[in-house]
Design an enzyme around this catalytic site. Structure first.
Site, PDB file in Angstrom:
ATOM      1  N   LYS A 105     -16.812   4.989 -17.152  1.00 44.14           N
ATOM      2  CA  LYS A 105     -15.540   5.781 -18.466  1.00 44.14           C
ATOM      3  C   LYS A 105     -16.179   7.038 -18.918  1.00 44.14           C
ATOM      4  O   LYS A 105     -15.807   7.679 -19.790  1.00 44.14           O
ATOM      5  CB  LYS A 105     -15.266   5.170 -19.445  1.00 44.14           C
ATOM      6  CG  LYS A 105     -14.328   3.596 -18.752  1.00 44.14           C
ATOM      7  CD  LYS A 105     -13.702   2.477 -20.218  1.00 44.14           C
ATOM      8  CE  LYS A 105     -13.207   1.198 -19.017  1.00 44.14           C
ATOM      9  NZ  LYS A 105     -14.055   0.109 -18.654  1.00 44.14           N
ATOM     10  N   CYS A 106     -16.496   7.928 -17.606  1.00 43.85           N
ATOM     11  CA  CYS A 106     -17.781   8.830 -18.909  1.00 43.85           C
ATOM     12  C   CYS A 106     -16.349  10.105 -18.974  1.00 43.85           C
ATOM     13  O   CYS A 106     -15.465  10.533 -18.179  1.00 43.85           O
ATOM     14  CB  CYS A 106     -18.558   9.666 -17.976  1.00 43.85           C
ATOM     15  SG  CYS A 106     -19.037   8.902 -16.173  1.00 43.85           S
TER      16      CYS A 106
END
Lengths: 290, 290
Positions: A105-106
């Site tokens: 989830k960068c």
């Protein structure tokens, strides 16, 4: 140089070959790993146990499913030793011809987003990574560039499976679309140039199984976008809920399950049989989805 | 057991002691690190060079500034070796009594968000971490719990400094607030129970210097929230732009600068003097902010 096959085309080929749109989430919680695997209390020992556990799961399910999804935070908890276990897990899974989706989830902007893209899709060479869209297009574009260059994919959070996902995602805008619907439309357009032979884009979406009305709406708004669907199983999503995530071609969704599969041994099996228990859980899920 | 002092109180004490609300961003780009520091082409060599470079910067500026902000992606690019350099950078900076803000923009739900919080604020023991709010309250709450337990802080993205930050953040809702204004109000309420003696919460916000009208509005919406302000310098934010981020008490904002400080040597100095150049750049920024 190796020819890079389009990510969505690769994913679909793997789904068809295995006959199951299932992704196994590799979210190792040390306290749920069989005790005979554990090696001690240091980070290195924890990381080694995690890797051994993952290898056991991968060995047990690799012929049944097209993909695995290691969740980065569970590894990072053990510092750089954990990150090494993450990298080795990815390599081991790819060695068994599994598609590896790094669930990180960068997100960041410009050159920093590029650094994240290089980290997960370049140096670590995962097949895809999950991305958070809060920063808008220039937080996502650097990932798309790397996808294009290297035959990789991303799954961008649109509607997540958690109870408070609506805090921001469900707000109604003055244009009478909810935020997640606007994100969906943006995403379909951001991925429009990255559609493969299969008709699906390398730019995918994360759509939770726990909100099936919203998922049905999103399926219509993003016809060329592959969905990565968390929330099935332990989080409460049922087969009927995830059905709406598929297109009429029977494609368009990859359903993830983590705890229900990898910790299946805790329900009825001896801990030595954690692999067999995971395999059984996958077969049960396969049947359930059919 | 060590008594945990409230994060915002600690931050403010450090800002007052140093007489400057400045944070130095440690975003090492290998191609901009002086060549005499570089050691070879492997990841390990890259990580070693990054650590040596960071130590040089920290040695040169630690008596002038209260905080540093290493950006995680720039380290993760070099795999687990890079993560080790990240950890060692954090330790080294804390040894020089600097507050360390891990810029990871991390986020997830429930137990996975907890894993990220444990990673950055627990095991790696950074003083604060940046967090993305797209997933709503249950993506942020696990971080707040760790803050409470360990005297740590978070900075949650509200209005970011990049050109397309408005794609989602600026959308007008039917309640006539923009998304970033709604996030601000949520954030101020999420942090309300975590206000320290200083009157500021351990739950801070990221507010870009490049949108000063919005920042002024956010200052009013979040009176008890400390701002971490990127975008000054290389990204175009000026002293006049960041002024609005402060409260009348002269507090409330920590202004970050990365490239302009750590790569200042590229402008006029010999590469051997990269530390001196960084120090000069900090002194110049300090004067500019006054």
């Amino acid at each position: 140089m190796q020819i890079k096959i389009h990510f969505a085309d690769r994913l679909i080929a793997a789904i068809k070959q295995k006959g199951a749109p299932i992704c196994v989430g590799l979210d190792p919680r040390l306290e749920q790993i069989p005790s005979f695997i554990k090696k001690g209390k240091t980070f290195e020992a924890a990381a080694e146990a995690i890797l051994d556990f993952n290898k056991g799961i991968i060995d047990a399910v690799h012929d049944l499913v097209p993909a695995v999804k290691p969740q980065f935070a569970f590894y990072l908890q053990y510092g750089f030793s954990g990150v090494r276990a993450f990298e080795e897990t990815c390599k081991y899974a790819q060695g068994k011809e599994l598609i590896v989706i790094a669930d990180a989830k960068c997100n960041d902007i410009g050159s920093t987003a590029e650094a994240y893209a290089n980290a997960f899709l370049g140096e670590m060479d995962c097949d895809a990574v999950t991305v958070n869209p809060y920063l808008g297009y220039d937080g996502v574009k650097p990932f798309i560039e790397v996808c294009k260059k290297r035959g990789k994919g991303i799954f961008v959070l649109v509607k997540t499976s958690n109870p408070s996902s609506g805090d921001l995602q469900d707000l109604m805008t003055e244009e009478k679309f909810r935020n997640y619907e606007i994100m969906a439309q943006l995403l379909e357009s951001w991925g429009a140039d990255e559609v493969g032979k299969s008709g699906y884009s390398a730019v995918g979406a994360v759509v939770g199984a726990t909100y099936s009305d919203q998922a049905a709406r999103l399926r219509k708004l993003m016809p060329h976008t592959y969905f990565l669907v968390p929330g099935y199983g332990a989080q409460g999503g049922k087969a009927a809920d995830v059905k709406v995530c598929f297109n009429k071609d029977g494609l368009g969704a990859l359903i993830n399950s983590s705890r229900d599969i990898i910790f299946a041994w805790q329900r009825e099996h001896s801990e030595r049989l954690f692999g067999e228990a995971a395999r059984e859980a996958v077969l049960k899920m396969k049947k359930d989805l059919k």
